[in-house]
Design an enzyme around this catalytic site. Structure first.
Site, PDB file in Angstrom:
ATOM      1  N   LYS A  95      -4.449  43.361 -19.552  1.00 21.35           N
ATOM      2  CA  LYS A  95      -4.887  42.941 -20.976  1.00 21.35           C
ATOM      3  C   LYS A  95      -4.684  41.417 -21.493  1.00 21.35           C
ATOM      4  O   LYS A  95      -5.242  40.828 -22.135  1.00 21.35           O
ATOM      5  CB  LYS A  95      -3.858  43.810 -21.913  1.00 21.35           C
ATOM      6  CG  LYS A  95      -4.336  45.246 -21.883  1.00 21.35           C
ATOM      7  CD  LYS A  95      -5.529  45.436 -22.486  1.00 21.35           C
ATOM      8  CE  LYS A  95      -5.845  47.066 -22.480  1.00 21.35           C
ATOM      9  NZ  LYS A  95      -7.308  47.308 -22.985  1.00 21.35           N
ATOM     10  N   GLU A 108      -4.894  45.898 -32.401  1.00 19.88           N
ATOM     11  CA  GLU A 108      -4.338  47.503 -32.404  1.00 19.88           C
ATOM     12  C   GLU A 108      -3.989  47.641 -30.919  1.00 19.88           C
ATOM     13  O   GLU A 108      -4.174  46.705 -30.119  1.00 19.88           O
ATOM     14  CB  GLU A 108      -5.828  48.266 -32.606  1.00 19.88           C
ATOM     15  CG  GLU A 108      -6.535  48.345 -31.270  1.00 19.88           C
ATOM     16  CD  GLU A 108      -7.351  47.274 -30.612  1.00 19.88           C
ATOM     17  OE1 GLU A 108      -7.547  47.067 -29.355  1.00 19.88           O
ATOM     18  OE2 GLU A 108      -7.708  46.117 -31.440  1.00 19.88           O
ATOM     19  N   SER A 110      -4.912  48.503 -12.726  1.00 17.37           N
ATOM     20  CA  SER A 110      -5.091  47.837 -14.074  1.00 17.37           C
ATOM     21  C   SER A 110      -3.724  47.770 -14.683  1.00 17.37           C
ATOM     22  O   SER A 110      -3.431  46.775 -15.490  1.00 17.37           O
ATOM     23  CB  SER A 110      -5.929  48.396 -15.023  1.00 17.37           C
ATOM     24  OG  SER A 110      -5.752  49.973 -15.270  1.00 17.37           O
TER      25      SER A 110
END
Length: 392
Positions: A89, A111, A376
């Protein structure tokens, strides 16, 4: 066939910008400026500086010896879990905070579901000295408490979403309402390849550093720059978009997206959008989403907070519709067992989102093939869920 976005913001039949009039100026400002900004040499230089010196890129491509031996394939792990903050991210939030600065924005909203995007956003806001508000579903606040506290330590104002299923979809709704009410000084850092154009394209571009690195890393170890299979979990789909990006036009590569089936696609407790969804508009773009006969969004479910979303990004809807990517769905127990297997065989505890990607080896013909899994995120944030599940 063309797989990337067109100049109107569509991937085939999916995408676009379906927004209330009050958001038009925000989106129009982004659409008109983002390519000019991100294509500047100065932006690219600064972006790459932070990716290298702050995030810790390039992330390793690790050969999983014991996993490979078990499944009789050459299995490589793209170690996004080793990024600063513990997931992919941060690649996107670095890009978007630099874009927000270029647009002279002073405040950031976001969010988050699993909390990794929230942590990554709070991190870059602390880095750049910007105010930060993070919306998170009340249910997710309870099941991702360590990430909530990380965000607060970093200085973010974490606000609960109390409507609907009180998960990611509802957090996104609240963030969009906030943006409508604060259009001038605020940038909304969307965490996945969802939302109105240009967000799906913008997030995919920032995450494409993953596949860009993979090309030269594979060349070094395999003397060819592409694998036979790339596998990634898909909620909204940013980690998958990033590792697929430079291989979309290479038909030799089998792209595999793995969705959360929850308790099963035949139950009312699932988030397997490609199995259960149909065309509709969600959070500003036309995509595939789970909905009832009246077009009302149905509540998704997954043991994984980051995959607990009723739609997929428009790029993924197009890849599914065009059959460029095969989308599989796995149930909670399958994903959790795969997470434990990775932990025991390779000494890596994955995020539960990521564990879904490791649960499909038996569903694919990978014997003797080169396989890359996008690892990830790491599982620190999910220890409580692993403990509650308890089957290890």
């Amino acid at each position: 066939m063309k797989y990337n976005v067109d100049n109107k913001g569509f991937y085939g039949d999916f995408g676009g910008s379906y927004i209330p009039e009050m958001l038009f100026s925000n989106i129009d400002e982004l659409r008109k400026n983002y390519l000019n900004i991100v294509n500047k040499d100065s932006f690219e230089k600064e972006f790459n500086y932070y990716l290298n010196k702050y995030v810790g890129r390039p992330t390793p491509l690790y050969y999983a010896n014991r996993l490979s031996e078990k499944y009789r394939a050459k299995i490589y792990l793209k170690r996004e879990d080793l990024c600063h903050t513990g997931a992919h991210k941060i690649n996107n939030t670095i890009g978007q905070i630099l874009l927000a600065k270029a647009l002279k924005k002073k405040k950031i909203i976001a969010e988050t579901g699993a909390g990794q995007h929230g942590v990554a956003t709070a991190t870059v806001c602390a880095l750049m000295g910007m105010d930060c508000v993070i919306y998170m579903g009340e249910v997710d606040i309870q099941r991702q408490k360590p990430n909530v506290e990380r965000m607060r330590i970093l200085g973010a104002d974490v606000r609960p979403a109390l409507s609907g299923s009180k998960t990611l979809k509802d957090a996104t709704n609240e963030a969009m309402r906030h943006w409508i009410n604060n259009p001038d000084d605020t940038h909304y850092i969307i965490g996945s390849v969802v939302g109105p154009h240009p967000y799906p394209d913008m997030v995919a571009r920032f995450q494409s550093v993953i596949s860009k690195e993979l090309i030269y890393q594979l060349n070094k170890v395999e003397n060819r720059n592409y694998p036979d299979f790339i596998i990634a979990c898909v909620g909204g789909g940013s980690n998958a978009a990033g590792i697929f990006y430079h291989y979309l036009e290479n038909s030799k590569v089998n792209l595999i997206g793995v969705e959360a089936a929850g308790l099963g696609v035949s139950t009312n407790k699932s988030a397997a959008t490609t199995k259960l969804g149909k065309k509709g508009v969600l959070h500003g773009s036309k995509t595939l989403l789970m909905q009832d006969e009246n077009g009302q969004v149905t509540e998704p479910y997954s043991i994984s907070a980051g995959l607990d979303y009723p739609g997929i990004g428009p790029l993924h809807a197009h890849l599914f519709n065009s059959k460029r990517c095969e989308y599989l769905s796995v149930e909670d127990d399958e994903a959790m067992n795969a997470g434990i297997e990775l932990s025991r065989l390779e000494g890596i505890i994955p995020a539960i989102e990521t564990a879904h990607a490791f649960s499909v080896f038996d569903k694919l013909n990978i014997k003797g093939k080169i396989v890359v899994i996008n690892l990830s995120g790491r599982g620190d944030k999910d220890l409580e869920t692993y403990i509650k599940w308890g089957k290890y």
